[in-house]
Design an enzyme around this catalytic site. Structure first.
Site: not given
Ligand code: UDP
Length: 327
Positions: A117, A141
């Site tokens: 990501t 995250y």
């Protein structure tokens, strides 16, 4: 047909990947614990119910299907939740990936496609992000995904596991045939929440912060269509099969849109008013995340077809109005 294990194959991106793999002549085996995924979304190959924290269930999938590769999508992916409960992200994302990589090596399956990501970059003021940009995550995250990237490098050194790592920008849209789509419970993502507000399923969309140092004060993101994104994954698999070695690719459209711009585009595409409330910033959000990479285009021959904002919203709107998955 060769089998490919697709972790998270019952989820949003995983189910679209299964469709793309099937179309490319593979049998996608969805490996999923159905914690957030949908049985209804598994339409292109078998479902193997298992959990990445249960090594035996992963080994069973490899033994049954003898896959030529793994595509690893299963993960917790909510920035806000990761800020409140980082331990959960490290356990499920990092330990889960370690178990999966160990199982792949034990089974002799050395091709690994991983969904990372742009959240691994953190908040780098005004920087156009590419594969060489330093990774400085600002939420758990992003930290958990960066850790898995490092884990894969260690597994290559120790065991010869080859990986293609894709750093996604904001994935949006749905299968244009509306066979699979985006459905989360609870929903947290901008475009589906906005479509809910437009359809009257919720009162309004709350804009998370209007005081960012961006032209209109709202966060800027680079949105990429899920169908384009999964096409890149199939190309990544071909790359590994051709023995081209491990490689990182950013996947974005290269265009940044502010939250207000996405709101305006949604109003135009749906021809309806978008009820909006201006709210506080969401912890962990970077002001702007935009890809400047050409690598996927140049090296994989990836050319996004549907990643303009109007098409992504129109495809999501079509799915939104069709039958949703049932548990
Ligand atoms: N966003 C928002 N309101 C919402 C959900 C998201 O303003 O109800 C903003 C969020 O702050 C971010 C962008 O929309 O700038 C995209 O957020 P999303 O959760 O869809 O994806 P993320 O960027 O977290 O991967």
């Amino acid at each position: 047909m060769a089998n490919v294990i697709v972790t998270g194959g019952a989820g949003y991106i995983g189910a679209h990947a299964c469709k793309a793999l099937k179309a490319a002549g593979y049998t996608p085996v969805a490996f999923d614990n159905l914690s957030t995924g949908w049985r209804d979304a598994v339409r292109f190959g078998p479902l193997h119910e298992g959990d990445l924290l249960d090594r035996a269930s992963i080994d069973a999938a490899f033994a049954t299907y003898q896959p030529i590769a793994v595509m690893h999508f299963a993960a917790l992916s909510l920035v806000g939740e990761s800020m409140k409960d980082p331990g959960k992200y490290w356990r499920e994302n990092v330990t889960g990936a370690a178990n999966l990589a160990d199982a792949a090596v034990a089974a002799g399956c050395l091709n690994f496609v991983f969904s990372s990501t742009c959240a691994t970059y953190g908040d780098q003021d005004g920087v156009v992000l590419d594969e060489e940009t330093e990774q400085l995550p600002i939420n758990a995250y992003g930290s958990s995904k960066r850790a898995i990237e490092q884990l894969l490098a260690d597994f290559e050194a120790a065991h010869g596991l080859r990986s293609v790592i894709f750093r996604y920008f904001n994935v949006a849209g749905c299968d244009p045939d509306a066979e699979v789509g985006e459905q989360h419970v609870p929903e947290t993502h901008l475009i589906p929440l906005m479509l809910d507000a437009i359809a009257g399923k919720r009162d309004a969309l709350t804009i998370f912060g209007t005081d960012y140092a961006t032209p209109d004060g709202t966060c800027i993101r680079d949105y990429v269509h899920v169908s384009d994104l999964v096409d890149a994954h199939v190309k990544g698999l071909e790359w590994l099969k051709a023995d081209k070695g491990s490689r990182v690719f950013c996947l974005g459209s290269g265009d940044g849109f502010s939250v207000r711009e996405v709101v305006d585009a949604s109003g135009t595409v749906t021809n309806r008013a978008v009820p909006v409330i201006e709210g506080q910033r969401r912890p962990g959000d970077a002001a702007a995340l935009v890809s400047g990479s050409r690598r996927a285009a140049e090296e994989l021959g990836w050319t996004p077809q549907r990643s303009d904002i109007a098409t992504m919203i129109a495809d999501a709107w079509r799915w939104h109005q069709s039958e949703p998955y049932e548990r």
